[in-house]
Design a protein around this motif. Structure first.
Motif, PDB file in Angstrom:
ATOM      1  N   ILE A 179       9.835  -4.660 -14.920  1.00 13.06           N
ATOM      2  CA  ILE A 179       8.944  -4.933 -15.430  1.00 13.06           C
ATOM      3  C   ILE A 179       9.006  -5.533 -16.792  1.00 13.06           C
ATOM      4  N   PRO A 180       8.692  -7.197 -16.844  1.00  7.48           N
ATOM      5  CA  PRO A 180       9.061  -7.674 -18.305  1.00  7.48           C
ATOM      6  C   PRO A 180       8.687  -7.299 -19.798  1.00  7.48           C
ATOM      7  N   THR A 181       7.331  -6.622 -19.762  1.00  8.87           N
ATOM      8  CA  THR A 181       6.542  -6.408 -20.940  1.00  8.87           C
ATOM      9  C   THR A 181       6.339  -5.067 -21.263  1.00  8.87           C
ATOM     10  N   LEU A 182       8.122  -4.271 -21.127  1.00  4.89           N
ATOM     11  CA  LEU A 182       8.357  -2.274 -22.260  1.00  4.89           C
ATOM     12  C   LEU A 182       9.231  -3.349 -22.924  1.00  4.89           C
ATOM     13  N   THR A 183       9.268  -2.740 -23.867  1.00  2.00           N
ATOM     14  CA  THR A 183       9.436  -3.169 -25.675  1.00  2.00           C
ATOM     15  C   THR A 183      11.102  -2.981 -25.282  1.00  2.00           C
ATOM     16  N   PRO A 184      11.106  -4.554 -25.613  1.00  3.91           N
ATOM     17  CA  PRO A 184      13.109  -4.418 -26.189  1.00  3.91           C
ATOM     18  C   PRO A 184      13.701  -3.167 -26.930  1.00  3.91           C
ATOM     19  N   LYS A 185      12.806  -1.863 -27.479  1.00  4.99           N
ATOM     20  CA  LYS A 185      14.062  -1.001 -27.906  1.00  4.99           C
ATOM     21  C   LYS A 185      14.448   0.044 -26.943  1.00  4.99           C
ATOM     22  N   LEU A 186      13.823  -0.434 -25.481  1.00  8.00           N
ATOM     23  CA  LEU A 186      14.008   0.932 -24.877  1.00  8.00           C
ATOM     24  C   LEU A 186      16.110   0.549 -24.419  1.00  8.00           C
ATOM     25  N   HIS A 187      16.375   2.121 -24.347  1.00 11.83           N
ATOM     26  CA  HIS A 187      17.381   1.813 -24.136  1.00 11.83           C
ATOM     27  C   HIS A 187      18.112   1.344 -22.271  1.00 11.83           C
ATOM     28  N   SER A 188      17.487   1.915 -21.343  1.00  9.76           N
ATOM     29  CA  SER A 188      17.118   2.308 -20.316  1.00  9.76           C
ATOM     30  C   SER A 188      16.278   1.804 -19.564  1.00  9.76           C
ATOM     31  N   SER A 189      16.119   2.721 -18.187  1.00  9.95           N
ATOM     32  CA  SER A 189      15.371   3.099 -17.649  1.00  9.95           C
ATOM     33  C   SER A 189      15.825   3.627 -15.986  1.00  9.95           C
ATOM     34  N   VAL A 190      14.956   4.517 -15.376  1.00 14.16           N
ATOM     35  CA  VAL A 190      15.012   5.777 -14.253  1.00 14.16           C
ATOM     36  C   VAL A 190      14.037   5.101 -13.246  1.00 14.16           C
ATOM     37  N   MET A 191      14.754   4.781 -11.847  1.00 15.24           N
ATOM     38  CA  MET A 191      13.804   4.040 -11.048  1.00 15.24           C
ATOM     39  C   MET A 191      13.490   5.152 -10.240  1.00 15.24           C
ATOM     40  N   TYR A 192      12.865   5.837  -9.805  1.00 16.43           N
ATOM     41  CA  TYR A 192      12.523   7.022  -8.826  1.00 16.43           C
ATOM     42  C   TYR A 192      11.316   5.509  -7.381  1.00 16.43           C
ATOM     43  N   TYR A 193      10.922   6.584  -6.590  1.00 17.46           N
ATOM     44  CA  TYR A 193      10.106   6.405  -5.510  1.00 17.46           C
ATOM     45  C   TYR A 193       8.689   7.564  -4.936  1.00 17.46           C
ATOM     46  N   ASP A 194       7.537   7.274  -5.469  1.00 16.55           N
ATOM     47  CA  ASP A 194       6.720   8.116  -5.088  1.00 16.55           C
ATOM     48  C   ASP A 194       5.903   7.135  -3.647  1.00 16.55           C
ATOM     49  N   GLY A 195       4.742   7.396  -3.409  1.00 14.24           N
ATOM     50  CA  GLY A 195       3.194   6.909  -2.272  1.00 14.24           C
ATOM     51  C   GLY A 195       2.444   6.211  -3.198  1.00 14.24           C
ATOM     52  N   GLN A 196       1.752   5.145  -3.201  1.00 15.60           N
ATOM     53  CA  GLN A 196       0.380   4.474  -3.516  1.00 15.60           C
ATOM     54  C   GLN A 196      -0.707   5.298  -2.533  1.00 15.60           C
ATOM     55  N   LEU A 197      -2.132   5.093  -2.325  1.00 13.21           N
ATOM     56  CA  LEU A 197      -2.967   4.854  -1.733  1.00 13.21           C
ATOM     57  C   LEU A 197      -4.514   4.550  -2.828  1.00 13.21           C
ATOM     58  N   ASP A 198      -5.115   4.021  -1.609  1.00 15.70           N
ATOM     59  CA  ASP A 198      -6.575   3.579  -2.097  1.00 15.70           C
ATOM     60  C   ASP A 198      -7.479   5.184  -1.598  1.00 15.70           C
ATOM     61  N   ASP A 199      -7.396   5.989  -2.647  1.00 12.06           N
ATOM     62  CA  ASP A 199      -8.164   6.637  -1.848  1.00 12.06           C
ATOM     63  C   ASP A 199      -9.554   7.173  -2.189  1.00 12.06           C
ATOM     64  N   ALA A 200     -10.043   6.260  -2.000  1.00  8.51           N
ATOM     65  CA  ALA A 200     -11.842   6.091  -1.755  1.00  8.51           C
ATOM     66  C   ALA A 200     -11.584   6.081  -0.133  1.00  8.51           C
ATOM     67  N   ARG A 201     -10.518   4.635   0.635  1.00  3.90           N
ATOM     68  CA  ARG A 201     -10.744   4.360   1.262  1.00  3.90           C
ATOM     69  C   ARG A 201      -9.915   5.218   2.831  1.00  3.90           C
ATOM     70  N   TYR A 202      -8.995   5.966   2.179  1.00  2.04           N
ATOM     71  CA  TYR A 202      -8.422   6.370   2.530  1.00  2.04           C
ATOM     72  C   TYR A 202      -9.093   7.783   3.744  1.00  2.04           C
ATOM     73  N   CYS A 203     -10.159   8.052   2.742  1.00  2.37           N
ATOM     74  CA  CYS A 203     -10.737   9.341   2.404  1.00  2.37           C
ATOM     75  C   CYS A 203     -12.004   9.000   3.803  1.00  2.37           C
ATOM     76  N   LEU A 204     -12.647   7.717   3.320  1.00  3.78           N
ATOM     77  CA  LEU A 204     -13.227   7.231   4.463  1.00  3.78           C
ATOM     78  C   LEU A 204     -12.843   7.116   5.563  1.00  3.78           C
ATOM     79  N   ALA A 205     -11.768   6.383   5.729  1.00  3.74           N
ATOM     80  CA  ALA A 205     -10.740   6.661   7.031  1.00  3.74           C
ATOM     81  C   ALA A 205     -10.894   8.056   7.830  1.00  3.74           C
TER      82      ALA A 205
END
Length: 543
Positions: free
Chosen positions: A149-175
């Motif tokens: 993510i190149p738009t983060l502040t240069p003041k940060l020290h580091s970061s932690v990356m993890y994974y979750d899921g993403q959905l299109d909620d309205a179309r998932y409900c329709l499905a």
């Protein structure tokens, strides 16, 4: 999903189960019950996912904040919720791979200690997940963080990356609704319950319903069991069935804002771990834009749609300030939305942000009403399973749930690369083909088969990949009956860009009018009403 035919069935037939509410929990219950062989009706007073289920943060997750609260407060209710969510995450993605996918989230940190703390916490979070192959949490140095993510502040020290899921909620409900219909359920939107008929013992035998799309007298829906799946509006149905019951729900409002893609310039998301009032906020790529949210405030006026207001925008932009190199200006906001969480009331005076997002299946013996209360998107299938298990006991049936491995409409044999076949066959732009395959899955080509002239291949708006053929398809196959059904939920254009949506009303209204047999007066009234609604959103947000 033909609404006229389904209305005829609803009036003539008697059902084992009638489900009230067409959000994720109601549609999930309808699919589960239909697959178990029950005769099922689902009625929704507005549109599928019109309320809470289309206004989420679009994440499939256990809840990082709930895990932290569980350990800090020794709250096993929060821990159970995290466990359920992470175990269901795999199933939600597997059953509709065109509508749900893994998402990397970056948590920026400003010291070595913060990095260590979040690495340990997010590693524990991942240990609760079973049966999925999502990458484990990792600690990224400063250089690696900016590669994501190149738009983060240069003041940060580091970061932690993890994974979750993403959905299109309205179309998932329709499905879910579409899949329930395919399994034999009678599914109808824009049909409101106005009262119940009861036997001499006070038990429900029929629902009196009103068709909101026609000026007709009320009709009745007869069923052995009624299930209340109306989310934050659940108390109104509970009290309609039995006025002696106490209210159980304490809805809270959460809002999101939509910003242009250059704010993030990434396919990864950001988790802001703490705001000034102790919440967390997500910055997430969605549909080519950037979504920021959410807030968490008690909401009592259920008669009015919760909408984004100026002060909430200020809060979210202020929250971004320490984390971004350049904070977006208010003028960059393209749209936003407010939604309600159906929280179960606590006996104490906890703030809504501290209430557990778990669910409960309530049975009222006096009225015979089953109510599914609370819960969240990620655990919709588990919520439905628990509810239909209870209904099975009441009806004296012993039938196992089979939804864990049931692909939703458009999901089985899905392959994103098939967009190239569509492009070659129909000579469409790349973004259109990719949009169609991601939203309709293996039914993508069916959208294009409604085309009877080249005009319907064209875009509704030049900035977005939605085409005119989708208007016809969603009316004929997905029960779209209004401009807002189409713009807000069949496509997500209302969510993404208020002005572009307003500019596109005439094109879509012309097609809908012909397909739905609107008169010229009806077309003008529907168009003007929707245009006024969008203007109200813009004025309320003061952007």
């Amino acid at each position: 999903m033909n609404r006229v035919k389904n209305l005829e069935k609803l009036q003539k037939e008697q059902f084992d189960i009638c489900i009230i509410g067409g959000g994720a929990s109601g549609a999930g219950c309808a699919l589960d019950a239909a697959l178990r062989g029950f005769k099922v009706a689902l009625i929704e007073k507005e549109d599928f996912a019109a309320e809470t289920s289309s206004k989420s943060t679009k994440l499939i997750h256990g809840g990082v904040r709930y895990l932290e609260q569980a350990f800090k407060n020794l709250d096993f209710g929060q821990l159970r919720q995290v466990k359920h969510g992470l175990q269901e995450r795999h199933t939600v993605i597997r059953n509709a791979p065109h509508l749900a996918h893994p998402l990397a989230l970056i948590t920026p940190v400003f010291s070595w200690f913060e990095g260590f703390y979040f690495t340990i916490g997010l590693t524990i979070y991942g240990l609760f997940a079973k049966n999925d192959l999502l990458p484990k949490a990792q600690w990224l140095n400063k250089k690696e963080t900016f590669e994501h993510i190149p738009t983060l502040t240069p003041k940060l020290h580091s970061s932690v990356m993890y994974y979750d899921g993403q959905l299109d909620d309205a179309r998932y409900c329709l499905a879910l609704a579409h899949s329930a219909h395919k399994a034999g359920a009678v599914i109808i939107n824009h049909l409101a319950v106005t009262n119940f008929e009861k036997d001499n013992n006070g038990k429900l035998i029929a629902a009196i319903v009103k068709d909101n799309l026609a000026e007709k007298s009320s009709t009745t829906v007869k069923a052995k069991i009624f299930i209340n799946c109306t989310g934050p509006f659940g108390d109104s149905i509970r009290l309609m069935a039995n006025s002696a019951q106490e209210k159980r729900l304490r809805p809270s409002k959460g809002v999101h804002i939509i910003l242009p893609s250059e704010v993030l310039r990434s396919q990864d998301a950001i988790l802001i771990p703490k705001t000034k009032d102790g919440r967390i906020v997500f910055v997430i790529p969605f549909e080519g834009e950037v979504m920021v949210g959410t807030t968490d405030d008690e909401y009592r006026n259920l008669e009015k749609e919760p909408i984004l207001i100026s002060q909430e925008i200020d809060f979210l932009l202020d929250t971004l300030r320490p984390y971004m190199a350049k904070v977006p200006d208010k003028s960059q906001i393209k749209s936003g939305f407010g939604g309600l969480r159906p929280l179960i009331a606590s006996s104490g005076l906890k703030a809504t942000k501290k209430l557990v997002r778990d669910h409960e299946v309530e049975y009222d013996e006096k009225s015979n009403l089953v109510s599914l209360l609370g819960g969240k998107w990620t655990t919709y299938r588990l919520m439905a399973k628990d509810t239909i298990d209870e209904v099975c006991k009441l009806l004296g049936k012993d039938i196992e749930c089979s939804t864990e491995s049931h692909y939703l409409v458009g999901g089985e044999n899905y392959n994103f690369a098939d967009w190239r076949n569509i492009q070659e066959k129909y000579n469409l732009e790349e973004d259109i083909c990719q949009h169609l395959i991601k939203k309709y899955g293996t039914n993508a080509e069916a959208v294009l088969q409604v085309i009877d002239n080249q005009e319907f291949k064209s875009k509704i708006h030049p900035n977005y990949p939605f085409i005119k053929a989708e208007v016809i398809y969603t009316i004929r196959e997905e029960m779209a009956n209004s401009l807002r059904d189409f713009f807000a939920r069949r496509t997500r254009m209302e969510l993404m860009d208020w002005q572009a949506t307003s500019d596109s009303i005439k094109i879509v209204a012309d097609i809908m009018a012909k397909e739905l047999h609107w008169s010229e007066t009806q077309k003008q009234e529907n168009s003007e009403a929707y245009r006024k609604l969008l203007k109200k959103f813009i004025l309320s947000a003061k952007i």
